[in-house]
Design a protein around this motif. Structure first.
Motif, PDB file in Angstrom:
ATOM      1  N   UNK A 181       0.842  -1.210   0.000  1.00 40.75           N
ATOM      2  CA  UNK A 181       0.000   0.000   0.000  1.00 40.75           C
ATOM      3  C   UNK A 181       0.874   1.255   0.000  1.00 40.75           C
ATOM      4  N   UNK A 182       2.030   1.162   0.642  1.00 44.40           N
ATOM      5  CA  UNK A 182       2.945   2.308   0.702  1.00 44.40           C
ATOM      6  C   UNK A 182       4.000   2.282  -0.397  1.00 44.40           C
ATOM      7  N   UNK A 183       4.543   1.102  -0.677  1.00 43.04           N
ATOM      8  CA  UNK A 183       5.623   1.034  -1.669  1.00 43.04           C
ATOM      9  C   UNK A 183       5.126   1.270  -3.085  1.00 43.04           C
ATOM     10  N   UNK A 184       3.816   1.063  -3.311  1.00 40.36           N
ATOM     11  CA  UNK A 184       3.259   1.258  -4.657  1.00 40.36           C
ATOM     12  C   UNK A 184       2.450   2.558  -4.779  1.00 40.36           C
ATOM     13  N   UNK A 185       2.709   3.502  -3.905  1.00 38.47           N
ATOM     14  CA  UNK A 185       1.982   4.772  -3.944  1.00 38.47           C
ATOM     15  C   UNK A 185       2.112   5.482  -5.288  1.00 38.47           C
ATOM     16  N   UNK A 186       3.240   5.300  -5.939  1.00 39.16           N
ATOM     17  CA  UNK A 186       3.469   5.989  -7.217  1.00 39.16           C
ATOM     18  C   UNK A 186       2.500   5.539  -8.303  1.00 39.16           C
ATOM     19  N   UNK A 187       1.755   4.437  -8.068  1.00 36.45           N
ATOM     20  CA  UNK A 187       0.793   3.952  -9.052  1.00 36.45           C
ATOM     21  C   UNK A 187      -0.579   4.621  -8.881  1.00 36.45           C
ATOM     22  N   UNK A 188      -0.667   5.599  -7.982  1.00 31.77           N
ATOM     23  CA  UNK A 188      -1.927   6.321  -7.762  1.00 31.77           C
ATOM     24  C   UNK A 188      -3.078   5.351  -7.506  1.00 31.77           C
ATOM     25  N   UNK A 189      -2.914   4.546  -6.478  1.00 35.30           N
ATOM     26  CA  UNK A 189      -3.915   3.535  -6.161  1.00 35.30           C
ATOM     27  C   UNK A 189      -5.246   4.189  -5.796  1.00 35.30           C
ATOM     28  N   UNK A 190      -6.307   3.632  -6.321  1.00 34.93           N
ATOM     29  CA  UNK A 190      -7.632   4.139  -5.970  1.00 34.93           C
ATOM     30  C   UNK A 190      -7.974   3.696  -4.546  1.00 34.93           C
ATOM     31  N   UNK A 191      -8.903   4.401  -3.917  1.00 30.70           N
ATOM     32  CA  UNK A 191      -9.320   4.033  -2.562  1.00 30.70           C
ATOM     33  C   UNK A 191      -9.888   2.617  -2.541  1.00 30.70           C
ATOM     34  N   UNK A 192     -10.538   2.236  -3.619  1.00 30.63           N
ATOM     35  CA  UNK A 192     -11.148   0.908  -3.685  1.00 30.63           C
ATOM     36  C   UNK A 192     -10.090  -0.190  -3.658  1.00 30.63           C
ATOM     37  N   UNK A 193      -9.070  -0.051  -4.481  1.00 28.73           N
ATOM     38  CA  UNK A 193      -8.070  -1.121  -4.577  1.00 28.73           C
ATOM     39  C   UNK A 193      -7.167  -1.176  -3.347  1.00 28.73           C
ATOM     40  N   UNK A 194      -6.995  -0.026  -2.679  1.00 23.71           N
ATOM     41  CA  UNK A 194      -6.137  -0.005  -1.490  1.00 23.71           C
ATOM     42  C   UNK A 194      -6.723  -0.833  -0.349  1.00 23.71           C
ATOM     43  N   UNK A 195      -8.007  -1.129  -0.416  1.00 25.06           N
ATOM     44  CA  UNK A 195      -8.640  -1.944   0.621  1.00 25.06           C
ATOM     45  C   UNK A 195      -8.413  -3.435   0.412  1.00 25.06           C
ATOM     46  N   UNK A 196      -7.892  -3.815  -0.760  1.00 29.52           N
ATOM     47  CA  UNK A 196      -7.616  -5.228  -1.033  1.00 29.52           C
ATOM     48  C   UNK A 196      -6.566  -5.731  -0.042  1.00 29.52           C
ATOM     49  N   UNK A 197      -6.794  -6.915   0.502  1.00 32.17           N
ATOM     50  CA  UNK A 197      -5.916  -7.464   1.538  1.00 32.17           C
ATOM     51  C   UNK A 197      -4.471  -7.603   1.073  1.00 32.17           C
ATOM     52  N   UNK A 198      -4.251  -7.787  -0.233  1.00 31.80           N
ATOM     53  CA  UNK A 198      -2.889  -7.989  -0.743  1.00 31.80           C
ATOM     54  C   UNK A 198      -2.007  -6.773  -0.490  1.00 31.80           C
ATOM     55  N   UNK A 199      -2.616  -5.582  -0.411  1.00 29.14           N
ATOM     56  CA  UNK A 199      -1.823  -4.370  -0.240  1.00 29.14           C
ATOM     57  C   UNK A 199      -1.360  -4.165   1.197  1.00 29.14           C
ATOM     58  N   UNK A 200      -1.811  -5.014   2.093  1.00 24.50           N
ATOM     59  CA  UNK A 200      -1.325  -4.970   3.462  1.00 24.50           C
ATOM     60  C   UNK A 200      -0.095  -5.836   3.676  1.00 24.50           C
ATOM     61  N   UNK A 201       0.354  -6.516   2.625  1.00 29.57           N
ATOM     62  CA  UNK A 201       1.524  -7.381   2.728  1.00 29.57           C
ATOM     63  C   UNK A 201       2.785  -6.679   2.233  1.00 29.57           C
ATOM     64  N   UNK A 202       3.930  -7.227   2.630  1.00 29.69           N
ATOM     65  CA  UNK A 202       5.213  -6.743   2.126  1.00 29.69           C
ATOM     66  C   UNK A 202       5.584  -7.556   0.887  1.00 29.69           C
ATOM     67  N   UNK A 203       6.401  -7.011   0.009  1.00 30.53           N
ATOM     68  CA  UNK A 203       6.688  -7.711  -1.249  1.00 30.53           C
ATOM     69  C   UNK A 203       7.298  -9.091  -1.078  1.00 30.53           C
TER      70      UNK A 203
END
Length: 279
Positions: free
Chosen positions: A233-255
């Motif tokens: 969620x933080x490392x991919x900020x440059x992709x302009x994540x939408x609020x909807x996709x940021x809620x996906x559980x995968x974005x709470x993980x580390x690479x």
């Protein structure tokens, strides 16, 4: 040049190591153990191809085993002194000796349009670059084997959940099955490196296409690992994540927690979120 090799009882004479001077700026460490050289040669399965490119042959300790096989071999080296030595000591109808820099070489000039494998005792200072170039030409290269610095070989073959798992692991394993085969000690080289070496085999997957844009996949993986301690969620900020996709559980993980297939799924999620691959 090495004397005759008696394969029946595995007794070998050592090649003369004084013929070519190892050059530090080229990352040269000449393998002097015939048994290990033969083991590296035998990492090639010869399945699906009849051509082999050896990168960095040096004085031919591995080359001599490759030309015994039923394949056409090109030995490519940037060192003109090695090239001269090989031409003098290894004349063979199945061997072409080519002076060149693999990283800058036009692959289309090798073996026509036929498939070929790559092997070698790769210079440590450019080994990861060799892998990345190989990936660019994966359509032509069904198999890749050879010797790296041990930690690099392990990194290429590593699975998710490890600190060694990273960009090189994910991008390679997206297209190839990776096997770490065996470890080689410094004592079998002249001059000996300061670290152990590792031999691996990469076998191209039967279906090596990925269900997402490949360039975008590379960008996602590289961006994620640039800040590997942060969540996606933080490392991919440059992709302009939408609020909807940021809620996906995968974005709470580390690479480092994501498998290769999960990175592909992540890329698809970003594509479906209407993120432009041109950004």
């Amino acid at each position: 040049m090495a004397k005759n090799i008696q394969k029946s009882n595995k007794t070998y004479s050592k090649p003369n190591q004084g013929e070519v001077r190892a050059k530090k700026h080229l990352g040269q460490h000449f393998l002097k153990d015939e048994v290990i050289a033969e083991r590296i040669g035998d990492t090639l399965t010869l399945e699906g191809y009849k051509n082999v490119l050896e990168i960095g042959p040096g004085m031919g300790v591995l080359t001599k085993y490759l030309i015994e096989k039923d394949v056409a071999v090109i030995a490519m080296d940037l060192d003109s002194e090695s090239i001269d030595y090989l031409k003098e000591n290894y004349p063979n109808k199945n061997l072409e000796i080519l002076e060149g820099d693999f990283l800058k070489f036009d692959i289309t000039q090798l073996f026509g349009d036929e498939q070929f494998a790559i092997t070698g005792n790769f210079p440590y200072n450019i080994s990861t670059q060799i892998v990345f170039k190989m990936l660019e030409w994966k359509d032509r290269i069904p198999e890749f084997t050879g010797m790296f610095q041990k930690e690099v070989a392990q990194r290429i073959c590593e699975k998710e959940g490890s600190k060694a798992y990273g960009i090189l692991s994910v991008l390679t394993q997206a297209f190839y099955d990776a096997e770490y085969l065996f470890t080689v000690p410094p004592s079998v080289f002249n001059p000996p490196p300061k670290v152990d070496s590792g031999v691996l085999r990469l076998t191209r997957k039967k279906d090596y296409s990925i269900p997402c844009d490949e360039k975008f996949f590379y960008r996602v993986v590289k961006t994620a690992f640039q800040q590997r301690r942060k969540t996606l969620r933080n490392s991919l900020k440059s992709f302009d994540l939408s609020d909807r996709i940021k809620e996906d559980i995968i974005f709470g993980q580390r690479p480092e927690q994501l498998s290769v297939s999960e990175f592909i799924a992540l890329t698809q999620k970003l594509e479906n979120d209407a993120i432009s691959t041109d950004r």
